[in-house]
Design a protein around this motif. Structure first.
Motif, PDB file in Angstrom:
ATOM      1  N   ASP A  26       0.802  -1.220   0.000  1.00 20.47           N
ATOM      2  CA  ASP A  26       0.000   0.000   0.000  1.00 20.47           C
ATOM      3  C   ASP A  26       0.839   1.276   0.000  1.00 20.47           C
ATOM      4  OD1 ASP A  26      -2.321  -1.443  -0.064  1.00 20.47           O
ATOM      5  OD2 ASP A  26      -2.629  -1.397   2.102  1.00 20.47           O
ATOM      6  N   SER A  27       2.004   1.259   0.616  1.00 19.52           N
ATOM      7  CA  SER A  27       2.802   2.487   0.654  1.00 19.52           C
ATOM      8  C   SER A  27       3.312   2.849  -0.731  1.00 19.52           C
ATOM      9  CB  SER A  27       3.970   2.332   1.628  1.00 19.52           C
ATOM     10  OG  SER A  27       4.871   1.345   1.175  1.00 19.52           O
ATOM     11  N   ARG A  39       1.789   2.066  -3.535  1.00 18.55           N
ATOM     12  CA  ARG A  39       0.585   2.503  -4.260  1.00 18.55           C
ATOM     13  C   ARG A  39       0.285   3.965  -3.925  1.00 18.55           C
ATOM     14  NH1 ARG A  39      -2.806  -1.330  -2.658  1.00 18.55           N
ATOM     15  NH2 ARG A  39      -2.354  -2.483  -4.544  1.00 18.55           N
ATOM     16  N   GLN A  40       0.372   4.304  -2.645  1.00 17.83           N
ATOM     17  CA  GLN A  40       0.079   5.674  -2.226  1.00 17.83           C
ATOM     18  C   GLN A  40       1.107   6.649  -2.794  1.00 17.83           C
ATOM     19  OE1 GLN A  40      -2.725   6.624  -0.587  1.00 17.83           O
ATOM     20  NE2 GLN A  40      -2.022   8.668  -1.122  1.00 17.83           N
ATOM     21  N   ASP A  68       0.286   9.970  -4.808  1.00 16.87           N
ATOM     22  CA  ASP A  68       0.804  11.252  -4.327  1.00 16.87           C
ATOM     23  C   ASP A  68       1.503  12.024  -5.438  1.00 16.87           C
ATOM     24  OD1 ASP A  68      -0.173  10.706  -1.818  1.00 16.87           O
ATOM     25  OD2 ASP A  68       1.776  10.125  -0.973  1.00 16.87           O
TER      26      ASP A  68
END
Length: 161
Positions: free
Chosen positions: A99-100, A102-103, A107
């Protein structure tokens, strides 16, 4: 208590017959085989965990390389190359191993939308080149907004980042 359990004393002078020795031998081989199977199971489990960690590191490294290339495309002077970078980042967000990562892709796309831009100079023939550049960069911004909106509109059962 010995009487209640009908416990008989073991005769230490009695000799073991062949059947009893064979049963003891089978039992000892069974114990050794079970211990060996347990050790093999533990080793296989640890090997699988190590292989999964290596695969995750490889996927993360590959994602990072693709991410760097996509960000380079997003910084290009050519609007067509920027569009390619936008679509690459959107695809990376869907395929990210965690998830990091993906974020981070999202961003970067949102940060691109926050960058300052020049307003439309109008369709005056003297400013036609700036007008076309403005329209091309606006297309890149609208594509980012459309991709984000499409991801939010996907039904719950489908793959979505």
């Amino acid at each position: 208590m010995v009487v209640l359990l009908d416990f008989q004393e073991i005769d230490s002078t009695a000799k073991l017959d062949a059947k009893t020795l064979f049963d003891l031998l089978k039992l000892s081989f069974g114990v050794v085989a079970a211990a060996g199977a347990l050790v093999a199971l533990v080793v296989a489990y640890r090997r699988q965990r190590v292989d999964e960690a290596v695969a995750h590191r490889h996927a993360t490294r590959l994602h990072t390389e693709r991410f760097s290339q996509a960000v380079d495309k997003l910084g290009s002077k050519s609007p067509a190359v920027r569009l390619g970078g936008v679509h690459t980042l959107a695809g990376l967000a869907d395929d990210a191993p965690d998830d990091s990562l993906r974020q981070t892709c999202i961003d970067v796309l949102c940060a691109y939308l926050q960058l300052p831009f020049t307003s439309d100079p109008g369709s005056d023939p003297a400013h036609q080149e700036e007008h076309h550049r403005y329209l091309a960069l606006r297309k890149v911004r609208h594509t980012i907004l459309r991709l984000i909106a499409d991801h939010y509109r996907r039904p719950r059962g489908t793959h979505r980042s």
